[in-house]
Design a protein around this motif. Sequence first.
Motif, PDB file in Angstrom:
ATOM      1  N   GLN A   1       1.022  -1.242   0.023  1.00  0.00           N
ATOM      2  CA  GLN A   1      -0.084   0.001  -0.032  1.00  0.00           C
ATOM      3  C   GLN A   1       0.864   1.200   0.074  1.00  0.00           C
ATOM      4  O   GLN A   1       0.587   2.113  -0.787  1.00  0.00           O
ATOM      5  N   ALA A   2       1.971   1.122   0.715  1.00  0.00           N
ATOM      6  CA  ALA A   2       2.839   2.462   0.947  1.00  0.00           C
ATOM      7  C   ALA A   2       3.588   2.677  -0.524  1.00  0.00           C
ATOM      8  O   ALA A   2       3.598   3.936  -1.015  1.00  0.00           O
ATOM      9  N   ILE A   3       3.691   1.696  -1.180  1.00  0.00           N
ATOM     10  CA  ILE A   3       4.730   2.052  -2.723  1.00  0.00           C
ATOM     11  C   ILE A   3       3.789   2.631  -3.335  1.00  0.00           C
ATOM     12  O   ILE A   3       4.238   3.399  -4.321  1.00  0.00           O
ATOM     13  N   SER A   4       2.546   1.959  -3.527  1.00  0.00           N
ATOM     14  CA  SER A   4       1.673   2.543  -4.483  1.00  0.00           C
ATOM     15  C   SER A   4       0.932   4.011  -3.986  1.00  0.00           C
ATOM     16  O   SER A   4       0.633   4.771  -4.784  1.00  0.00           O
ATOM     17  N   ASN A   5       0.712   4.181  -2.665  1.00  0.00           N
ATOM     18  CA  ASN A   5       0.190   5.238  -2.104  1.00  0.00           C
ATOM     19  C   ASN A   5       1.157   5.633  -1.003  1.00  0.00           C
ATOM     20  O   ASN A   5       0.888   5.288   0.173  1.00  0.00           O
ATOM     21  N   PRO A   6       2.215   6.519  -1.101  1.00  0.00           N
ATOM     22  CA  PRO A   6       3.009   6.886   0.022  1.00  0.00           C
ATOM     23  C   PRO A   6       2.259   7.551   1.046  1.00  0.00           C
ATOM     24  O   PRO A   6       2.724   7.519   2.236  1.00  0.00           O
ATOM     25  N   GLY A   7       1.189   8.420   1.087  1.00  0.00           N
ATOM     26  CA  GLY A   7       0.480   8.748   2.042  1.00  0.00           C
ATOM     27  C   GLY A   7      -0.175   7.819   3.208  1.00  0.00           C
ATOM     28  O   GLY A   7      -0.949   8.363   3.750  1.00  0.00           O
ATOM     29  N   ALA A   8      -0.237   6.482   2.420  1.00  0.00           N
ATOM     30  CA  ALA A   8      -1.094   5.383   3.334  1.00  0.00           C
ATOM     31  C   ALA A   8      -0.600   5.247   4.613  1.00  0.00           C
ATOM     32  O   ALA A   8      -1.121   4.773   5.521  1.00  0.00           O
ATOM     33  N   LEU A   9       0.869   5.526   4.878  1.00  0.00           N
ATOM     34  CA  LEU A   9       1.250   5.625   6.478  1.00  0.00           C
ATOM     35  C   LEU A   9       0.769   6.646   7.170  1.00  0.00           C
ATOM     36  O   LEU A   9       1.481   6.725   8.436  1.00  0.00           O
ATOM     37  N   GLY A  10       0.208   7.703   6.812  1.00  0.00           N
ATOM     38  CA  GLY A  10      -0.364   8.778   7.595  1.00  0.00           C
ATOM     39  C   GLY A  10      -0.066  10.094   6.945  1.00  0.00           C
ATOM     40  O   GLY A  10      -0.758  10.833   6.721  1.00  0.00           O
ATOM     41  N   THR A  11       1.274  10.365   6.995  1.00  0.00           N
ATOM     42  CA  THR A  11       1.979  11.603   6.385  1.00  0.00           C
ATOM     43  C   THR A  11       3.103  10.987   5.643  1.00  0.00           C
ATOM     44  O   THR A  11       3.569  10.147   5.545  1.00  0.00           O
ATOM     45  N   ILE A  12       3.604  12.305   4.749  1.00  0.00           N
ATOM     46  CA  ILE A  12       4.416  11.721   3.852  1.00  0.00           C
ATOM     47  C   ILE A  12       5.817  11.690   4.625  1.00  0.00           C
ATOM     48  O   ILE A  12       6.659  11.186   4.397  1.00  0.00           O
ATOM     49  N   ASP A  13       5.827  12.491   5.768  1.00  0.00           N
ATOM     50  CA  ASP A  13       7.016  12.514   6.679  1.00  0.00           C
ATOM     51  C   ASP A  13       7.156  11.013   7.213  1.00  0.00           C
ATOM     52  O   ASP A  13       8.520  10.722   7.331  1.00  0.00           O
ATOM     53  N   ALA A  14       6.102  10.557   7.430  1.00  0.00           N
ATOM     54  CA  ALA A  14       6.123   9.069   8.173  1.00  0.00           C
ATOM     55  C   ALA A  14       6.488   7.971   7.034  1.00  0.00           C
ATOM     56  O   ALA A  14       7.313   7.180   7.452  1.00  0.00           O
ATOM     57  N   TYR A  15       6.248   8.396   5.823  1.00  0.00           N
ATOM     58  CA  TYR A  15       6.752   7.408   4.699  1.00  0.00           C
ATOM     59  C   TYR A  15       8.061   7.660   4.435  1.00  0.00           C
ATOM     60  O   TYR A  15       8.896   6.230   4.469  1.00  0.00           O
ATOM     61  N   ILE A  16       8.703   8.800   4.546  1.00  0.00           N
ATOM     62  CA  ILE A  16       9.818   8.900   4.412  1.00  0.00           C
ATOM     63  C   ILE A  16      10.707   8.369   5.408  1.00  0.00           C
ATOM     64  O   ILE A  16      11.988   7.995   5.018  1.00  0.00           O
ATOM     65  N   GLY A  17      10.512   8.897   6.663  1.00  0.00           N
ATOM     66  CA  GLY A  17      11.115   7.909   7.872  1.00  0.00           C
ATOM     67  C   GLY A  17      11.138   6.605   7.827  1.00  0.00           C
ATOM     68  O   GLY A  17      12.025   5.844   8.063  1.00  0.00           O
ATOM     69  N   ALA A  18       9.823   5.975   7.177  1.00  0.00           N
ATOM     70  CA  ALA A  18      10.040   4.562   6.941  1.00  0.00           C
ATOM     71  C   ALA A  18      10.986   3.894   6.122  1.00  0.00           C
ATOM     72  O   ALA A  18      11.723   3.011   6.117  1.00  0.00           O
ATOM     73  N   VAL A  19      10.956   4.569   4.764  1.00  0.00           N
ATOM     74  CA  VAL A  19      11.906   4.306   3.692  1.00  0.00           C
ATOM     75  C   VAL A  19      13.303   4.261   4.190  1.00  0.00           C
ATOM     76  O   VAL A  19      14.062   3.671   3.641  1.00  0.00           O
ATOM     77  N   ASN A  20      13.825   5.526   4.848  1.00  0.00           N
ATOM     78  CA  ASN A  20      15.055   5.837   5.064  1.00  0.00           C
ATOM     79  C   ASN A  20      15.636   4.698   6.161  1.00  0.00           C
ATOM     80  O   ASN A  20      16.933   4.416   6.466  1.00  0.00           O
ATOM     81  N   ARG A  21      14.605   4.096   6.927  1.00  0.00           N
ATOM     82  CA  ARG A  21      15.111   2.875   7.918  1.00  0.00           C
ATOM     83  C   ARG A  21      15.380   1.550   7.167  1.00  0.00           C
ATOM     84  O   ARG A  21      15.933   0.554   7.531  1.00  0.00           O
ATOM     85  N   MET A  22      14.844   1.551   5.842  1.00  0.00           N
ATOM     86  CA  MET A  22      15.117   0.406   5.038  1.00  0.00           C
ATOM     87  C   MET A  22      16.631  -0.007   4.804  1.00  0.00           C
ATOM     88  O   MET A  22      17.520   1.003   4.558  1.00  0.00           O
ATOM     89  N   PRO A  23      17.000  -1.294   5.137  1.00  0.00           N
ATOM     90  CA  PRO A  23      18.296  -1.342   4.996  1.00  0.00           C
ATOM     91  C   PRO A  23      18.959  -1.676   3.684  1.00  0.00           C
ATOM     92  O   PRO A  23      18.403  -1.950   2.672  1.00  0.00           O
ATOM     93  N   MET A  24      20.103  -1.017   3.391  1.00  0.00           N
ATOM     94  CA  MET A  24      20.786  -0.951   2.128  1.00  0.00           C
ATOM     95  C   MET A  24      21.465  -2.317   1.849  1.00  0.00           C
ATOM     96  O   MET A  24      21.932  -2.981   2.854  1.00  0.00           O
ATOM     97  N   LEU A  25      21.571  -2.617   0.522  1.00  0.00           N
ATOM     98  CA  LEU A  25      22.001  -3.872  -0.002  1.00  0.00           C
ATOM     99  C   LEU A  25      23.451  -3.939  -0.157  1.00  0.00           C
ATOM    100  O   LEU A  25      24.082  -2.796  -0.838  1.00  0.00           O
ATOM    101  N   THR A  26      24.272  -4.537   0.098  1.00  0.00           N
ATOM    102  CA  THR A  26      25.765  -4.825  -0.515  1.00  0.00           C
ATOM    103  C   THR A  26      25.737  -5.312  -1.935  1.00  0.00           C
ATOM    104  O   THR A  26      24.569  -5.687  -2.426  1.00  0.00           O
ATOM    105  N   ALA A  27      26.717  -5.172  -2.625  1.00  0.00           N
ATOM    106  CA  ALA A  27      26.843  -5.547  -3.946  1.00  0.00           C
ATOM    107  C   ALA A  27      26.486  -6.873  -4.265  1.00  0.00           C
ATOM    108  O   ALA A  27      25.885  -7.409  -5.031  1.00  0.00           O
TER     109      ALA A  27
END
Length: 301
Positions: free
Chosen positions: A17-43
Amino acid sequence: MSHTSSSLVLAPAQLAQAISNPGALGTIDAYIGAVNRMPMLTAEQESSLGRRLRDDNDLEAARELVLSHLRLVVSVARQYLGYGLAHADLIQEGNIGLMKAVRRFDPDRGVRLVSFAVHWIRAEIHEYVVRNWRLVKIATTKAQRKLFFNLRRMRPDGHTLAPDQVSDIARELDVRPEDVSEMEVRLSGGDCALDAPADDEDRYAPIAWLADDSQEPAQVLARRSMDALQSQGLADALDTLDDRSRHIVQARWLADDGGATLHELAAEYGISAERVRQIEAAALKKLKTALADRQPDFMAA
């Protein structure tokens, strides 16, 4: 970190839901905070997931690749906030570009997904901006698109460009100087409503000054010709029919009381309803031919 650890941040249903609608988590700031906590991958993790997707159509691998690059979409979308479009909408379109890039990603080319995906993200956001920005919705050329996305950045302090600046920008972007001047004017203009505000009926709006095509000479002549064809032309065409055919047509199509039925006319003439229908069809065909032959005469008159 394991490639499955990102599922701890958002549940699968929330993620979709969040990928198709970034506002689904409540606010855009909440979405940005959530995706910034996603772990980055190694090569190595990225290559492994890319092969799983390419070779086995592993949708879980695709999900991990998308998750780990959502922050990239946020970063790219932020660069287009100056066009007056909602940040969430820009991110949503960028996410579409990211998913397209993930589907086409080939880990054996030796290029990291971030370098490959940024072009797809920008392309998708570009298309969204062009579709929704008032200045470039219609008749947008390649030169206009190039200027639209670069001129705002290249204008010093947003001031009117001097002739030498116009020439420099045209040379740098490989467009005509007149294209630069035209886009500068369009970017500096504002929207103007055709209709007056609902609470101000006395105010004249631009729509009041639009031309009325109905009063053009060609339209006036066409209406006069049609009126003549429907009155005198029809009367003359009816005179070409025999009495029975003319009466049947008038009774069926020109009566004020709704018209007679085939059976009523069959009883009046002592013939079958099918025969009445055949006479009617032949008469209408003859009328159509007569009216078509007379139409050029009325147009000339």
